[in-house]
Every structure is written in C-alpha cells, then in structure tokens.
Design a protein around this motif. Structure first.
Motif, PDB file in Angstrom:
ATOM      1  N   ALA A   4       0.872  -1.176   0.000  1.00 52.88           N
ATOM      2  CA  ALA A   4       0.000   0.000   0.000  1.00 52.88           C
ATOM      3  C   ALA A   4       0.906   1.222   0.000  1.00 52.88           C
ATOM      4  O   ALA A   4       2.078   1.145   0.371  1.00 52.88           O
ATOM      5  CB  ALA A   4      -0.915  -0.005   1.216  1.00 52.88           C
ATOM      6  N   TYR A   5       0.356   2.345  -0.422  1.00 52.02           N
ATOM      7  CA  TYR A   5       1.165   3.544  -0.627  1.00 52.02           C
ATOM      8  C   TYR A   5       0.519   4.771  -0.002  1.00 52.02           C
ATOM      9  O   TYR A   5      -0.685   4.940  -0.064  1.00 52.02           O
ATOM     10  CB  TYR A   5       1.347   3.784  -2.136  1.00 52.02           C
ATOM     11  N   TRP A   6       1.368   5.591   0.587  1.00 48.42           N
ATOM     12  CA  TRP A   6       0.979   6.950   0.937  1.00 48.42           C
ATOM     13  C   TRP A   6       1.388   7.799  -0.255  1.00 48.42           C
ATOM     14  O   TRP A   6       2.539   7.721  -0.713  1.00 48.42           O
ATOM     15  CB  TRP A   6       1.758   7.450   2.140  1.00 48.42           C
TER      16      TRP A   6
ATOM     17  N   GLU B 292       6.015   3.515   0.291  1.00 47.09           N
ATOM     18  CA  GLU B 292       5.465   2.162   0.192  1.00 47.09           C
ATOM     19  C   GLU B 292       5.472   1.498   1.566  1.00 47.09           C
ATOM     20  O   GLU B 292       6.470   1.576   2.287  1.00 47.09           O
ATOM     21  CB  GLU B 292       6.306   1.327  -0.771  1.00 47.09           C
TER      22      GLU B 292
ATOM     23  N   LEU C 275      -1.908  -2.520   3.533  1.00 49.84           N
ATOM     24  CA  LEU C 275      -2.807  -1.430   3.886  1.00 49.84           C
ATOM     25  C   LEU C 275      -2.897  -1.250   5.403  1.00 49.84           C
ATOM     26  O   LEU C 275      -2.933  -0.119   5.897  1.00 49.84           O
ATOM     27  CB  LEU C 275      -4.191  -1.702   3.288  1.00 49.84           C
TER      28      LEU C 275
ATOM     29  N   VAL D 186      -3.198  10.734   0.643  1.00 51.55           N
ATOM     30  CA  VAL D 186      -4.093   9.582   0.496  1.00 51.55           C
ATOM     31  C   VAL D 186      -3.301   8.314   0.752  1.00 51.55           C
ATOM     32  O   VAL D 186      -2.076   8.273   0.547  1.00 51.55           O
ATOM     33  CB  VAL D 186      -4.751   9.516  -0.898  1.00 51.55           C
TER      34      VAL D 186
ATOM     35  N   VAL E  42      -3.316   4.449  -0.562  1.00 51.46           N
ATOM     36  CA  VAL E  42      -3.839   3.698  -1.700  1.00 51.46           C
ATOM     37  C   VAL E  42      -3.382   2.249  -1.585  1.00 51.46           C
ATOM     38  O   VAL E  42      -2.177   1.994  -1.381  1.00 51.46           O
ATOM     39  CB  VAL E  42      -3.315   4.301  -3.020  1.00 51.46           C
ATOM     40  N   ASP E  43      -4.311   1.327  -1.734  1.00 48.35           N
ATOM     41  CA  ASP E  43      -3.985  -0.091  -1.761  1.00 48.35           C
ATOM     42  C   ASP E  43      -3.345  -0.432  -3.108  1.00 48.35           C
ATOM     43  O   ASP E  43      -3.799   0.031  -4.149  1.00 48.35           O
ATOM     44  CB  ASP E  43      -5.276  -0.903  -1.563  1.00 48.35           C
TER      45      ASP E  43
END
Length: 94
Positions: free
Chosen positions: A3-5, A57, A61, A89, A91-92
């Motif tokens: 998942a990512y910021w 990364e 999540l 945000v 994001v998955d």
C-alpha cells in the motif's frame, strides 16, 4: 499486497517543517515504510501545482493505516502543523 501513501505538499514554513522531517522517518520505518519518491523534479500535468510530491510504500494497507494513526506519526503531524499545505491519500496496491 503493498500500500502507498501519496502526498502532495507545499511547505510554507521551512524551519518549522524541518521538525516534521526529523520525526516522520522513524514512524515510517517502524511500520515498514520506505520512500519511493520524495521531492525532486516533477511535472504537474493536471490539477493544482504542489511544490513537493512524496510516495511511501508500506508492506500492506494495515501497516499504512497503522502508521498514520500511530503516536509517533501524530507527533510528526503536530510538528508540521501550520508549516505546510498537505494532501495525503493511502492507496492499496494492485
């Protein structure tokens, strides 16, 4: 799954923002976060221009969410308050 910021940041007070920069990386590392992009040259093709773009990364999540909710990151956000305009945000990944 990773998942990512994704953050878009305009620093308005560099001196105060440096306090955030000193605190935040430890919070990211604690939850397995690693920078994929941080600042550097960027071309804004659509939407409002922001001065800085960051992609972090995380292993999944749950880790990304836990980092944001952690005491360590809460302290970093408090240090950043009033020093930057931030859109963030989580994001998955696919």
């Amino acid at each position: 799954m990773a998942a990512y910021w994704i953050a878009h940041v305009t620093v308005t007070d560099p001196e105060r923002y440096s306090a955030y920069q000193a605190l935040a990386p430890a919070a990211f590392a604690r939850f397995g976060g690693r920078f994929l992009a941080r600042g550097g040259e960027a071309d804004v093709l659509e939407g409002p221009e922001q001065a800085r773009h960051v992609v972090i990364e995380f292993p999944d999540l749950a880790a990304a969410r836990a980092c944001y909710a952690s005491d360590a990151y809460r302290a970093a956000r408090a240090a950043r308050a009033g020093a930057a305009e931030v859109a963030l945000v989580i994001v998955d990944g696919v």
